[in-house]
Design an enzyme around this catalytic site. Structure first.
Site, mmCIF file in Angstrom:
data_model
loop_
_atom_site.group_PDB
_atom_site.id
_atom_site.type_symbol
_atom_site.label_atom_id
_atom_site.label_comp_id
_atom_site.label_asym_id
_atom_site.label_seq_id
_atom_site.Cartn_x
_atom_site.Cartn_y
_atom_site.Cartn_z
ATOM 1 N N ASP A 7 24.321 78.541 10.910
ATOM 2 C CA ASP A 7 23.235 78.596 11.883
ATOM 3 C C ASP A 7 22.087 79.452 11.341
ATOM 4 O O ASP A 7 21.579 79.174 10.271
ATOM 5 C CB ASP A 7 23.793 79.105 13.225
ATOM 6 C CG ASP A 7 22.833 78.997 14.374
ATOM 7 O OD1 ASP A 7 22.643 77.890 14.893
ATOM 8 O OD2 ASP A 7 22.276 80.041 14.760
ATOM 9 N N HIS A 20 29.690 73.055 17.021
ATOM 10 C CA HIS A 20 28.779 73.864 16.214
ATOM 11 C C HIS A 20 29.462 75.045 15.531
ATOM 12 O O HIS A 20 29.085 75.423 14.416
ATOM 13 C CB HIS A 20 27.657 74.371 17.136
ATOM 14 C CG HIS A 20 26.653 75.258 16.478
ATOM 15 N ND1 HIS A 20 25.806 74.818 15.482
ATOM 16 C CD2 HIS A 20 26.349 76.572 16.680
ATOM 17 C CE1 HIS A 20 25.017 75.812 15.101
ATOM 18 N NE2 HIS A 20 25.323 76.885 15.813
#
Length: 292
Positions: free
Chosen positions: A104, A272
């Site tokens: 991320d 994610h």
């Protein structure tokens, strides 16, 4: 968490960086994402430390690292500045060259580091992202709906800071639930750490500045590299969640092959938060790449 690791705090030219270090072997730097800290690696750090010297840090502004003052052009939270912190940390630890993994926001810092400090990065692995410039240039309704926070957090201070500050735990839990496959994969200890850090108004402001930099000065740096033909030169791997937004909105591997000389990768069956949702699969994929 992080049994056998040593906690350190290292002052760089730009910020004091919190970290843990453990293991033996070639150096491996792990950079976390939003809205987390180095704690996100706790399920995989032990196994990686059997073969590598693992360094897991908190990015400036996140976790227990320093919340540096902000400036008008957001450069104090540019990925260039954040990458410089990490290069200096590794130098203090005695590592002039190292493997690099970023999830991320940490992946965006890692991407910038591989460009600005190519001689120091042995390999680059990014988790569940496409390049920042690509994201902004190709955004559509589907991506904007899933990644609305990109456009919320870049609003001028103090709007997002104030709204998040009204109930920071609610915001954090909502965000982590939206991006993953539920929240069962977060241990109570890890979530408690994320909440503790996120309750700090200075941390929330720093995170907003991270996103504001991504929408401004980081794009300037990325466009300059594209114009000059600068690409990631080290071996690179991208991993992404097959049930996450990136997989639905992009040909993830193709986006990285546009900006790297050599890129491989694949999706994992998860959302994610790859190292927490699929720690075994992630670790094996990383070891296969690093020990190829």
């Amino acid at each position: 968490m992080f049994e056998g690791f040593t906690r350190r705090r290292i002052a760089t030219s730009g910020a004091e960086i919190n970290l843990v270090i453990g293991g033996d072997g070639p150096p491996l730097l792990l950079l976390h994402g939003f809205p987390q800290s180095h704690v996100m690696w706790h399920k995989v750090a032990g196994r990686l430390a059997e073969r590598f010297t693992v360094v897991a840090t908190d990015l400036r502004g996140y976790g227990d690292s320093e919340k540096v003052p902000t400036v008008e052009d957001h450069s104090s939270y540019s990925k260039r500045a954040m990458a410089q912190d990490q290069v200096e940390v590794m130098r203090v630890l005695g590592f002039d060259r190292f493997h690099l993994v970023g999830h991320d926001r940490g992946g965006r810092v890692a991407h910038r580091m591989a460009l600005d400090h190519a001689k120091r990065v042995s390999s680059l692995t990014v988790l569940d992202i496409v390049p920042t410039l690509t994201t902004f240039e190709r955004v559509d309704q589907a991506l904007a709906s899933a990644y609305y926070h990109w456009f919320f957090l870049i609003q001028p201070h103090p709007l997002p800071e104030h709204l998040i500050g009204l109930d920071p735990e609610f915001y954090l839990r909502r965000k982590t639930n939206m991006w993953g496959i539920g929240t069962a994969h977060f241990t109570q200890e890890a979530m408690a750490e994320y909440i503790r850090c996120f309750r700090n108004p200075a941390a929330v402001h720093a995170m907003c500045e991270d996103y504001r930099a991504a929408a401004s000065i980081d794009l300037e740096h990325d466009r300059a590299d594209r114009a000059a033909g600068v690409k990631v030169s080290c071996p690179m791997m991208a991993l992404w969640g097959g049930r996450a937004t990136m997989d639905r909105c992009f040909d993830v591997l193709a986006t990285w092959r546009d900006v790297a000389l050599e890129a491989r990768g694949h999706a994992l069956d998860c959302g994610h938060y790859i190292p927490e949702e699929r720690p075994d699969e992630f670790t094996q994929a990383l070891l296969d790449f690093l020990e190829r």
